[in-house]
Design an enzyme around this catalytic site. Structure first.
Site, short mmCIF file in Angstrom:
data_model
loop_
_atom_site.label_atom_id
_atom_site.label_comp_id
_atom_site.label_asym_id
_atom_site.label_seq_id
_atom_site.Cartn_x
_atom_site.Cartn_y
_atom_site.Cartn_z
N HIS A 37 -7.68 -5.96 4.13
CA HIS A 37 -7.30 -7.35 4.41
C HIS A 37 -8.01 -7.85 5.67
O HIS A 37 -8.42 -9.00 5.75
CB HIS A 37 -5.79 -7.45 4.65
CG HIS A 37 -4.96 -7.06 3.47
ND1 HIS A 37 -4.21 -5.90 3.43
CD2 HIS A 37 -4.76 -7.67 2.28
CE1 HIS A 37 -3.58 -5.83 2.28
NE2 HIS A 37 -3.89 -6.88 1.56
N SER A 91 -2.64 -1.35 -0.74
CA SER A 91 -1.29 -1.18 -0.19
C SER A 91 -0.54 -0.12 -0.99
O SER A 91 0.37 0.53 -0.48
CB SER A 91 -0.53 -2.50 -0.26
OG SER A 91 -1.30 -3.50 0.36
#
Ligand code: PAF
Length: 295
Positions: A40, A189
């Site tokens: 990210h 994630s």
């Protein structure tokens, strides 16, 4: 380093966008579901190259989970995410409550056609409809000039580009390269949920991509043979179960021809079981590479 301001309502975000636009500043939006990792943060870096201000949305979008257990287990740590946003220069965070994006009785969807039907669209029904609907809402709220998405989610990026063209948002869609662990595993994630053995075995994804690429480079151009090779490679990991391994045209996502003679997307999705001693959870990982045949 101070935390960036957090906005929780669409109206406030639209007002902030109005102010930035009136001041002649370019806004880049990085949409995320939180649980931030270096992948990210590389999107934030790419965003900075295209805009004056970088905004991040953090919203675990319920409509893109076709499995409610997966939604319930999705990692969330807003406080840690905000620290990371602060240390990476994010200028504003949009963190709405679910009811803000999906008001009571919501029944409007944004759905892309053929591009969303294969690959993850086939094995996760409704997933992309949820993604395109929420991304549309985020675009309308943030009114960005640029939006950045990761190439790990290759199909998602292709669908969002199509949607942007079809609906004429006038937003530049930027794709950022996949970030990997030093051993090659693509950051996700969901990696947090792998048990230690499954984490080790998850390297089979990148190994399968390498094997296919090497094989093509050595002259094996048969679509069928390359897919079979990838499937056999995934099979060597006892905790892994292949969801799909497919060779596709990188633009249309239609199935590649019988002989691979043009750049071709190899897209993989693999389920991992918890470790035999019960550590970790069931996790589904994806990865991809565009294979380049020799001329
Ligand atoms: O890629 C993601 O994290 C999500 O699909 C996105 C684009 C933030 C939409 O919820």
């Amino acid at each position: 380093m101070s935390r960036p301001p957090i906005i929780q309502t669409v109206r406030d975000l639209q007002d902030a966008a109005e102010r930035e636009r009136a001041a002649g500043r370019r806004i880049a939006l990085v949409p995320t579901m939180g649980a931030l990792h270096a992948g990210h943060l590389s999107l934030v870096k790419a965003a900075r190259e295209h805009a004056d201000v970088v905004w991040m949305s953090i919203f675990v979008n319920p409509t893109q989970f076709n499995d409610s257990n997966d939604f319930g287990a999705y990692p969330a740590d807003l406080s840690r995410d905000l620290e990371l946003c602060a240390s990476h220069g994010v200028d504003l965070v949009f963190a709405p409550a679910p009811g803000e994006l999906y008001p009571e009785g919501a029944q409007t969807w944004v759905e892309v056609g053929e591009l969303a039907e294969s690959l993850c669209g086939a094995t996760r029904p409704g997933h992309f409809r949820g993604v395109t609907t929420v991304v549309t809402k985020l675009f309308l709220a943030a009114r960005p000039h640029v939006a950045v998405f990761g190439q790990k989610d290759f199909q998602q990026l292709a669908i969002i580009r199509r949607m942007e063209r079809d609906l004429g948002f006038g937003i530049e869609i930027v794709g950022a390269a996949t970030v990997r662990e030093p051993d090659g595993l693509a950051l996700s994630s969901r990696n947090l949920h792998l048990g230690p053995q499954a984490r080790q075995q998850a390297l089979v994804l990148v190994r399968a991509l390498d094997v296919a690429e090497d094989s093509l480079a050595r002259g094996e151009a048969s679509h069928e043979a390359l897919v079979a090779l990838v499937a056999r490679t995934i099979d060597t990991a006892s905790l892994a179960r292949l969801d799909y391994a497919e060779l596709r045209d990188p633009d249309t996502l239609r199935s590649a021809r019988a002989q691979i003679t043009a750049p071709t997307l190899l897209a993989l999705a693999v389920h991992f079981a918890p470790d035999p001693d019960g550590q970790g959870r069931k996790v589904r990982l994806i990865d991809n590479r565009v294979l380049q045949p020799q001329r």
